[in-house]
Design an enzyme around this catalytic site. Structure first.
Site, PDB file in Angstrom:
ATOM      1  N   ILE A 101      -1.851   1.603   0.365  1.00  0.00           N
ATOM      2  CA  ILE A 101      -1.205   0.489   1.029  1.00  0.00           C
ATOM      3  C   ILE A 101      -1.349  -0.719   0.113  1.00  0.00           C
ATOM      4  O   ILE A 101      -2.423  -0.957  -0.444  1.00  0.00           O
ATOM      5  CB  ILE A 101      -1.837   0.181   2.406  1.00  0.00           C
ATOM      6  N   CYS A 102      -0.263  -1.443  -0.064  1.00  0.00           N
ATOM      7  CA  CYS A 102      -0.270  -2.658  -0.870  1.00  0.00           C
ATOM      8  C   CYS A 102      -0.780  -2.322  -2.287  1.00  0.00           C
ATOM      9  O   CYS A 102      -0.369  -1.330  -2.873  1.00  0.00           O
ATOM     10  CB  CYS A 102      -1.121  -3.721  -0.167  1.00  0.00           C
ATOM     11  N   THR A 103      -1.706  -3.128  -2.818  1.00  0.00           N
ATOM     12  CA  THR A 103      -2.158  -2.919  -4.201  1.00  0.00           C
ATOM     13  C   THR A 103      -3.162  -1.781  -4.335  1.00  0.00           C
ATOM     14  O   THR A 103      -3.662  -1.531  -5.440  1.00  0.00           O
ATOM     15  CB  THR A 103      -2.759  -4.219  -4.761  1.00  0.00           C
TER      16      THR A 103
END
Length: 231
Positions: A101-103
């Site tokens: 998720i995300c970075t």
């Protein structure tokens, strides 16, 4: 349905919603065993200053059906953490799905797990995927084989629902979506750099400048250490 064992990495300076959004979805799967993973069971201070409690250490973690890595400012340290990267490689070898998720995608990429794979991440770090061998793909959720990645922060709920549909069927995923009343209707159309007003975009880019500099430096070091083109 046999019990699913799902692990989410909980690490210092992570963005809590990257974890707690998917966690809420996964914990709603009937019979699912959902674990928060870290090196110790000590409280982990996350972005924002409060704490989360891991439930399972990396050393004691069983074989997982799903392993997920959230993002946040703490990913810079994780990208060069040999213990974490080794753990992820080991779990990814047998997991049914590997997610970010995300970075968190940068951590999977630093572990060498996204080489030649399509992946997405937060818009402000999308250009950092290619130096680590991944194929940047602009979408809310991206799947390439057993690797599933979600975009920035709130995309974690979309990511988790997508994965639940694969694990337990669309009907279960839809029931969970309804139970958490996930029907986004944001008050502003500023959730993407493509739609945000220019002054808002500039302000957020300036806000991210320092952490982005740290992150870019970490990517360069990882790429150099692995012998990858840093681009």
């Amino acid at each position: 349905m046999a019990s699913l064992c799902i692990g989410l990495l909980a690490f210092p300076r992570m963005t809590q919603l990257d974890l707690t959004g998917p966690l809420q979805v996964f914990a709603s799967i009937p019979g699912a065993d959902v674990r928060l993973l870290w090196k110790t069971l000590d409280p982990v201070q996350v972005q924002g200053g409060f704490h989360l409690l891991p439930t399972t250490t990396l050393a004691d973690c069983p074989t997982l059906d799903v392993i997920c890595v959230p993002g946040g400012p703490g990913v810079q340290a994780l990208m060069e953490d040999a213990e974490v990267l080794s753990f992820l490689r080991g779990q990814a070898a047998t997991a049914r799905f590997v997610g970010s998720i995300c970075t968190g995608a940068l951590v999977l990429a630093a572990a060498g797990l996204l080489r030649g794979k399509q992946a997405t991440t937060h818009w402000a770090s999308m250009d950092l995927l290619a130096p680590l061998g991944a194929i940047p793909t602009k979408a809310r959720v991206v799947r390439d084989g057993k690797f599933i990645s979600g975009g920035g922060v709130t995309a974690g709920i979309d990511f988790a629902l997508t994965m639940v549909a694969e694990l337990a069927g669309q009907a279960v995923a839809e029931a969970i979506q309804l139970s958490i009343e996930y029907a986004p209707a944001p008050p502003f159309n500023a959730g993407s750099p493509d739609t945000a007003p220019p002054d808002v975009l500039a302000a957020v880019q300036a806000q991210f400048a320092a952490v982005r500099g740290e992150r870019h430096a970490a990517v360069e070091r990882v790429a150099a250490a692995q012998g990858w083109a840093s681009g």
